[in-house]
Design a protein around this motif. Structure first.
Motif, PDB file in Angstrom:
ATOM      1  N   GLU A 146       0.525  -1.266  -0.050  1.00 33.69           N
ATOM      2  CA  GLU A 146      -0.117   0.085   0.072  1.00 33.69           C
ATOM      3  C   GLU A 146       1.165   0.884  -0.044  1.00 33.69           C
ATOM      4  OE1 GLU A 146      -2.810   0.216   3.233  1.00 33.69           O
ATOM      5  OE2 GLU A 146      -3.957  -1.675   2.688  1.00 33.69           O
ATOM      6  N   ILE A 147       0.651   2.340  -0.315  1.00 34.50           N
ATOM      7  CA  ILE A 147       1.037   3.494  -0.560  1.00 34.50           C
ATOM      8  C   ILE A 147       0.376   4.469   0.603  1.00 34.50           C
ATOM      9  CG2 ILE A 147       1.752   5.603  -1.345  1.00 34.50           C
ATOM     10  CD1 ILE A 147       1.677   3.721  -4.787  1.00 34.50           C
ATOM     11  N   GLU A 148       1.128   4.390   1.476  1.00 37.58           N
ATOM     12  CA  GLU A 148       0.410   5.603   3.062  1.00 37.58           C
ATOM     13  C   GLU A 148      -0.018   6.233   2.423  1.00 37.58           C
ATOM     14  OE1 GLU A 148       2.000   4.344   6.760  1.00 37.58           O
ATOM     15  OE2 GLU A 148       2.501   2.466   6.370  1.00 37.58           O
ATOM     16  N   PHE A 149       1.419   6.998   2.119  1.00 39.11           N
ATOM     17  CA  PHE A 149       0.778   8.968   1.575  1.00 39.11           C
ATOM     18  C   PHE A 149       2.324   9.260   1.050  1.00 39.11           C
ATOM     19  CE2 PHE A 149       2.479   8.629   5.766  1.00 39.11           C
ATOM     20  CZ  PHE A 149       3.924   8.882   5.766  1.00 39.11           C
ATOM     21  N   PHE A 150       2.609  10.334  -0.014  1.00 39.98           N
ATOM     22  CA  PHE A 150       3.505  10.744  -0.556  1.00 39.98           C
ATOM     23  C   PHE A 150       3.760  12.087   0.555  1.00 39.98           C
ATOM     24  CE2 PHE A 150       0.270  13.086  -2.430  1.00 39.98           C
ATOM     25  CZ  PHE A 150       0.709  14.367  -2.757  1.00 39.98           C
ATOM     26  N   ASP A 151       5.743  11.892  -0.055  1.00 43.24           N
ATOM     27  CA  ASP A 151       5.983  12.928   0.864  1.00 43.24           C
ATOM     28  C   ASP A 151       7.087  13.896  -0.096  1.00 43.24           C
ATOM     29  OD1 ASP A 151       7.017  14.885   2.812  1.00 43.24           O
ATOM     30  OD2 ASP A 151       8.448  14.287   4.292  1.00 43.24           O
ATOM     31  N   LEU A 152       6.731  15.680  -0.198  1.00 48.86           N
ATOM     32  CA  LEU A 152       8.090  16.709  -0.632  1.00 48.86           C
ATOM     33  C   LEU A 152       8.803  17.175   0.301  1.00 48.86           C
ATOM     34  CD1 LEU A 152       4.695  17.747  -2.581  1.00 48.86           C
ATOM     35  CD2 LEU A 152       5.939  15.651  -3.295  1.00 48.86           C
ATOM     36  N   LEU A 153       9.707  17.456  -0.172  1.00 49.06           N
ATOM     37  CA  LEU A 153      10.712  17.990   0.608  1.00 49.06           C
ATOM     38  C   LEU A 153      11.607  19.192  -0.096  1.00 49.06           C
ATOM     39  CD1 LEU A 153      13.299  14.321   1.700  1.00 49.06           C
ATOM     40  CD2 LEU A 153      11.439  15.268   2.402  1.00 49.06           C
ATOM     41  N   ARG A 154      12.057  19.819   1.060  1.00 48.47           N
ATOM     42  CA  ARG A 154      12.778  21.181   0.946  1.00 48.47           C
ATOM     43  C   ARG A 154      14.238  21.165  -0.344  1.00 48.47           C
ATOM     44  NH1 ARG A 154      10.403  25.986   2.124  1.00 48.47           N
ATOM     45  NH2 ARG A 154       7.995  25.240   2.923  1.00 48.47           N
ATOM     46  N   SER A 155      14.575  21.790  -1.106  1.00 54.75           N
ATOM     47  CA  SER A 155      15.357  21.358  -1.526  1.00 54.75           C
ATOM     48  C   SER A 155      17.080  21.392  -0.866  1.00 54.75           C
ATOM     49  CB  SER A 155      16.028  22.265  -2.467  1.00 54.75           C
ATOM     50  OG  SER A 155      15.579  23.669  -2.553  1.00 54.75           O
ATOM     51  N   TYR A 156      16.713  22.210   0.356  1.00 54.94           N
ATOM     52  CA  TYR A 156      18.312  22.530   1.158  1.00 54.94           C
ATOM     53  C   TYR A 156      17.959  21.533   2.103  1.00 54.94           C
ATOM     54  CZ  TYR A 156      14.480  24.657   4.033  1.00 54.94           C
ATOM     55  OH  TYR A 156      12.994  24.947   4.616  1.00 54.94           O
ATOM     56  N   ALA A 157      17.011  20.580   1.854  1.00 56.17           N
ATOM     57  CA  ALA A 157      16.696  19.767   3.505  1.00 56.17           C
ATOM     58  C   ALA A 157      16.200  18.297   2.629  1.00 56.17           C
ATOM     59  CB  ALA A 157      15.848  19.546   4.728  1.00 56.17           C
ATOM     60  N   PRO A 158      17.310  17.352   1.749  1.00 55.49           N
ATOM     61  CA  PRO A 158      16.836  15.855   1.503  1.00 55.49           C
ATOM     62  C   PRO A 158      17.803  15.308   2.528  1.00 55.49           C
ATOM     63  CG  PRO A 158      19.076  17.117   1.216  1.00 55.49           C
ATOM     64  CD  PRO A 158      19.247  18.242   1.688  1.00 55.49           C
ATOM     65  N   ASP A 159      16.425  13.622   2.407  1.00 60.95           N
ATOM     66  CA  ASP A 159      16.673  13.277   2.981  1.00 60.95           C
ATOM     67  C   ASP A 159      17.712  11.798   2.378  1.00 60.95           C
ATOM     68  OD1 ASP A 159      15.923  13.605   5.188  1.00 60.95           O
ATOM     69  OD2 ASP A 159      13.818  13.590   5.236  1.00 60.95           O
ATOM     70  N   THR A 160      17.312  10.771   3.148  1.00 56.90           N
ATOM     71  CA  THR A 160      18.082   9.154   2.494  1.00 56.90           C
ATOM     72  C   THR A 160      17.645   8.189   2.566  1.00 56.90           C
ATOM     73  OG1 THR A 160      19.649  10.423   3.788  1.00 56.90           O
ATOM     74  CG2 THR A 160      20.524   7.984   3.463  1.00 56.90           C
ATOM     75  N   ILE A 161      17.723   7.007   1.380  1.00 53.07           N
ATOM     76  CA  ILE A 161      16.961   5.878   1.708  1.00 53.07           C
ATOM     77  C   ILE A 161      18.395   5.071   2.234  1.00 53.07           C
ATOM     78  CG2 ILE A 161      16.130   4.167   0.105  1.00 53.07           C
ATOM     79  CD1 ILE A 161      14.435   6.886  -1.375  1.00 53.07           C
TER      80      ILE A 161
ATOM     81  N   THR B 295      14.565   1.516   2.814  1.00 51.97           N
ATOM     82  CA  THR B 295      14.054   1.976   3.793  1.00 51.97           C
ATOM     83  C   THR B 295      14.356   3.756   3.764  1.00 51.97           C
ATOM     84  OG1 THR B 295      15.334   1.503   5.600  1.00 51.97           O
ATOM     85  CG2 THR B 295      13.199   0.026   4.818  1.00 51.97           C
ATOM     86  N   TYR B 296      13.062   4.880   4.531  1.00 55.51           N
ATOM     87  CA  TYR B 296      13.316   6.152   4.611  1.00 55.51           C
ATOM     88  C   TYR B 296      14.573   6.573   6.365  1.00 55.51           C
ATOM     89  CZ  TYR B 296       9.998   7.207   0.499  1.00 55.51           C
ATOM     90  OH  TYR B 296       9.601   7.284  -0.528  1.00 55.51           O
ATOM     91  N   SER B 297      14.996   7.347   5.984  1.00 57.98           N
ATOM     92  CA  SER B 297      15.590   7.898   7.138  1.00 57.98           C
ATOM     93  C   SER B 297      15.961   9.351   6.983  1.00 57.98           C
ATOM     94  CB  SER B 297      16.650   7.382   6.968  1.00 57.98           C
ATOM     95  OG  SER B 297      17.836   7.515   8.105  1.00 57.98           O
ATOM     96  N   GLY B 298      15.564   9.133   8.008  1.00 59.86           N
ATOM     97  CA  GLY B 298      16.004  11.525   8.575  1.00 59.86           C
ATOM     98  C   GLY B 298      14.714  12.101   9.199  1.00 59.86           C
ATOM     99  N   ASP B 299      13.332  11.264   9.254  1.00 59.77           N
ATOM    100  CA  ASP B 299      12.742  12.281   9.213  1.00 59.77           C
ATOM    101  C   ASP B 299      11.239  11.268  10.039  1.00 59.77           C
ATOM    102  OD1 ASP B 299       9.868  14.065   8.661  1.00 59.77           O
ATOM    103  OD2 ASP B 299      10.998  14.987   7.284  1.00 59.77           O
ATOM    104  N   PHE B 300       9.913  11.750   9.953  1.00 62.72           N
ATOM    105  CA  PHE B 300       9.075  11.226  10.931  1.00 62.72           C
ATOM    106  C   PHE B 300       8.266   9.648  10.624  1.00 62.72           C
ATOM    107  CE2 PHE B 300       6.554  13.658   8.440  1.00 62.72           C
ATOM    108  CZ  PHE B 300       4.652  12.783   8.127  1.00 62.72           C
ATOM    109  N   TYR B 301       8.572   9.573   9.214  1.00 60.81           N
ATOM    110  CA  TYR B 301       8.796   7.699   8.684  1.00 60.81           C
ATOM    111  C   TYR B 301       9.787   7.806   8.428  1.00 60.81           C
ATOM    112  CZ  TYR B 301       9.396  11.315   5.013  1.00 60.81           C
ATOM    113  OH  TYR B 301       9.625  11.941   4.309  1.00 60.81           O
ATOM    114  N   ALA B 302      10.803   7.421   9.581  1.00 57.06           N
ATOM    115  CA  ALA B 302      12.199   6.712   9.337  1.00 57.06           C
ATOM    116  C   ALA B 302      12.055   5.533   9.373  1.00 57.06           C
ATOM    117  CB  ALA B 302      13.345   7.332  10.491  1.00 57.06           C
TER     118      ALA B 302
END
Length: 690
Positions: A545-560, A587-594
């Motif tokens: 399932e796709i729970e939701f999607f997210d869009l980040l700011r250019s100055y604050a990338p995150d990591t997979i 997996t995602y790293s660096g935000d509330f859905y890490a």
């Protein structure tokens, strides 16, 4: 051979009205043919013979007349003058040059424009274009459409059974016809009525209950103001489709008129700029095949290394080849840059050898003809300083001209060595399709959700990875057959019908291997979000399932985070919840859905589905995941560096180097026909296949 037959089958599904077997126009053992634009009307007639003789001596096999010559062909209304063109055709024939005849609809004469100003395009702000440029007349003008066909009919009657005329080019670089004039307004309403039949059906498709947008009659509908904030997205999307269809239908009308008075040995084509949101490309059903225009060095693309801008971005020719080839029984390139241009942002000189490199790259993708704009460099007009095959003195070959001559000499070497169309089996085993619909790209552009998103850049991340694997790639539509492709990549396919989802599911269950990316199947084919969970129709297909999607700011990338490495992302991320049995590959790293899943893989029937939920910043995640997929499937791939392209056709291997470093290609010396194993920057290596 099976690979080539697949191309032909896919093309016939797209367009089943081609008049004749294309091999009768371009025999296999010819491999390709090369020509140059020539404008007799630009030069003193005393120079024509010298120029055409020189063209022939340099190895060109055809030339290209009358592209912008309407004022010379019809100097007064209803008065036609073909005598000067007859003399030019005779001289071309004298020196063994076939002639491609062009319709001149890109440049109507001033007497037509002044007598009928309604033929001029009207901009959104109400201002009109005027005489003095090109493509200033509207394909939506009823008078212009009908009158231009009269001129074309006269041209076809005169040259349609002339054996010296090998084929026809319609218009020049036709693009989306956007006009706000009264005829365009009426034709848009007629187009909508034909498409939807009832106003209720239109209201439903456009979702006009939103913001009190409901219509009660087609006569109430205007061309949408694209610059007006908040205009109905579906109305805008339909208007774009209408504008593209005005272009494709005008080309079809021209082809029908020519075909009434020409023999089947003359082919009909047009030359498109490769815009990947243009629905008119491949839409004209009366063309025998299609061609594209490509310029590589004009200030926009840095290439590879400090001086890479002199060589150009390698994917521009590669992707155009792979995009156009499946849409047509064959393809060609009508304008290939011969040297420095005059219209770019920075008009640098190409690196020595670059023009020859581009010629080989066009050929490597399967092109049957290449033409260049232009033989003689212009001395007046808008395109002053644009290089030709010969310079402004009309005599001295330019460096690019000499590279064209070298390429044609080398093609003669290949013609002598040609024995058939063998292709290595390992090359075919890597064969991959990219499912692509330009309407999707146009729809996404209207509602990006983030200014950082770019659909073409997203697709290129997958495409460049595939080319580094040495994979033959086809861009295909959902009407085509998927079954011939071991791997099918579906990047950012936002509008997806249930029929397409079902077709993809059947492909996988039968043994196909599907790779899908973020931003896929959010909407139905009408552009509506599903009245269900986000992208729910593909949950069974992707095993998550796709729970939701997210869009980040250019100055604050995150990591997979993956076992193969960590990858930065910013633009788009689908947060996934895998089903039982589905593997999590990242997996995602660096935000509330890490810790939530970003990449999934699962088996479905006899096949597999990989879902890559994020758009990485550098394309390294896409490359890593694709590499893992092919390894899991036990498909051997190459590991070419970015900028090294290797293709196979007609029993030959062709390797090309756009990088700033030499590249060593492991090929037996005894098989080499052109070049050396160590390929320098702009270098080309050609070898025979066992």
């Amino acid at each position: 051979m099976k690979y080539l037959l697949t191309y032909l089958l896919c093309a016939l599904i797209v367009s089943a009205t081609f008049a004749q077997n294309p091999k009768s126009w371009f025999p296999d053992n010819q491999l390709t043919t090369v020509g140059a634009y020539y404008y007799p009307e630009h030069w003193d007639e005393s120079q024509w013979e010298r120029d055409l003789r020189k063209m022939s001596e340099m190895g060109f096999e055809f030339t290209h007349f009358a592209e912008f010559a309407w004022a010379q062909l019809e100097p007064e209304e209803g008065i036609y003058d073909f005598a000067w063109l007859d003399r030019a055709v005779a001289l071309a024939d004298k020196y063994g040059l076939k002639v491609m005849m062009c319709t001149s609809t890109a440049t109507p004469p001033v007497w037509l424009v002044r007598k009928h100003p309604e033929v001029l395009k009207t901009h959104e702000d109400g201002t009109k274009m005027d005489h003095g440029s090109r493509q200033h007349a509207s394909f939506s003008s009823n008078f212009y459409r009908s009158y231009s066909l009269k001129m074309i009919e006269e041209l076809a009657k005169h040259y349609g059974n002339d054996s010296r005329i090998v084929g026809w080019q319609l218009d020049n670089e036709p693009y989306t016809n956007t006009d706000y004039g009264p005829d365009a307004q009426r034709r848009f309403r007629e187009w909508l009525k034909k498409k939807y039949q009832t106003i209720d059906a239109l209201n439903k498709a456009w979702g006009t209950n939103f913001w009190s947008g409901t219509y009660t009659d087609f006569s109430q509908i205007n061309i949408p103001k694209h610059k007006q904030w908040g205009m109905n997205l579906y109305q805008r999307l339909d208007h774009g489709r209408f504008c593209d269809e005005e272009t494709s239908s005008f080309l079809d009308d021209q082809a029908k008129v020519i075909r009434q008075d020409s023999n089947p040995e003359q082919w009909i084509t047009t030359n498109y700029i490769p815009y990947y949101d243009a629905r008119y490309i491949g839409q004209s059903k009366e063309l025998d095949f299609i061609t594209y225009t490509r310029y590589m060095v004009y200030g926009e693309h840095p290439g590879i290394g400090l001086k890479g801008y002199r060589v150009g971005e390698y994917s521009r020719i590669a992707m155009a080849n792979d995009y156009f080839r499946p849409l047509s029984p064959l393809y060609g390139v009508m304008e290939l840059q011969p040297g420095q241009v005059n219209w770019g942002t920075i008009d640098s000189q190409p690196l020595p050898g670059a023009v020859r490199l581009w010629l080989w790259h066009v050929f490597a993708g399967g092109s049957k003809l290449t033409c260049t704009y232009r033989f003689r460099a212009p001395i007046y007009g808008y395109e002053q300083y644009h290089y030709g095959i010969v310079g402004t003195d009309g005599v001295t070959p330019t460096r690019g001209g000499l590279e064209f001559q070298q390429f044609m000499d080398e093609i003669n070497t290949l013609r002598a060595a040609y024995t058939g169309s063998a292709v290595p089996s390992e090359y075919l085993e890597r064969k991959t399709a990219v499912l692509y619909d330009p309407d999707n790209t146009a729809a996404i552009s209207q509602n990006k959700q983030t200014r950082l998103w770019d659909t073409e850049s997203h697709v290129l991340k997958y495409y460049k990875a595939l080319k580094s694997f040495g994979a033959p790639v086809d861009f295909i539509r959902d009407t085509m057959d998927f079954s011939e492709y071991p791997v099918l990549v579906v990047p950012a396919y936002q509008q997806m019908s249930l029929n397409t989802t079902d077709k993809l599911t059947k492909y996988v269950k039968a043994g196909g291997n599907l790779v899908m990316s973020c931003r896929t199947a959010h909407q139905d084919e009408f552009g509506h979000l599903w009245q269900a969970k986000h992208a729910e129709p593909i949950y069974d297909l992707i095993g998550a399932e796709i729970e939701f999607f997210d869009l980040l700011r250019s100055y604050a990338p995150d990591t997979i985070v993956t076992p193969e490495g960590n990858f930065a992302w910013t633009t788009w991320g689908d947060i996934l919840n895998p089903s039982t049995g589905t593997e999590s590959w990242g997996t995602y790293s660096g935000d509330f859905y890490a810790g939530k899943t970003a990449v999934t893989f699962h088996q479905l029937g006899k096949g597999t589905v990989t879902y890559l939920g994020a758009d990485s910043n550098a394309g390294d995640l896409e490359h890593s995941v694709l590499q893992k997929v092919y390894k899991r499937l036990e498909i051997d791939v190459e590991n070419y560096p970015p900028g090294v392209i290797v293709e196979y056709r007609d029993g030959f291997g062709i390797a090309m180097n756009y990088t700033d470093k030499p590249f060593e290609m492991p090929v037996p010396e005894s098989k080499i026909l052109i070049g050396e194993k160590t390929i320098p920057t702009t270098g080309v290596l050609v070898w025979e296949i066992d």
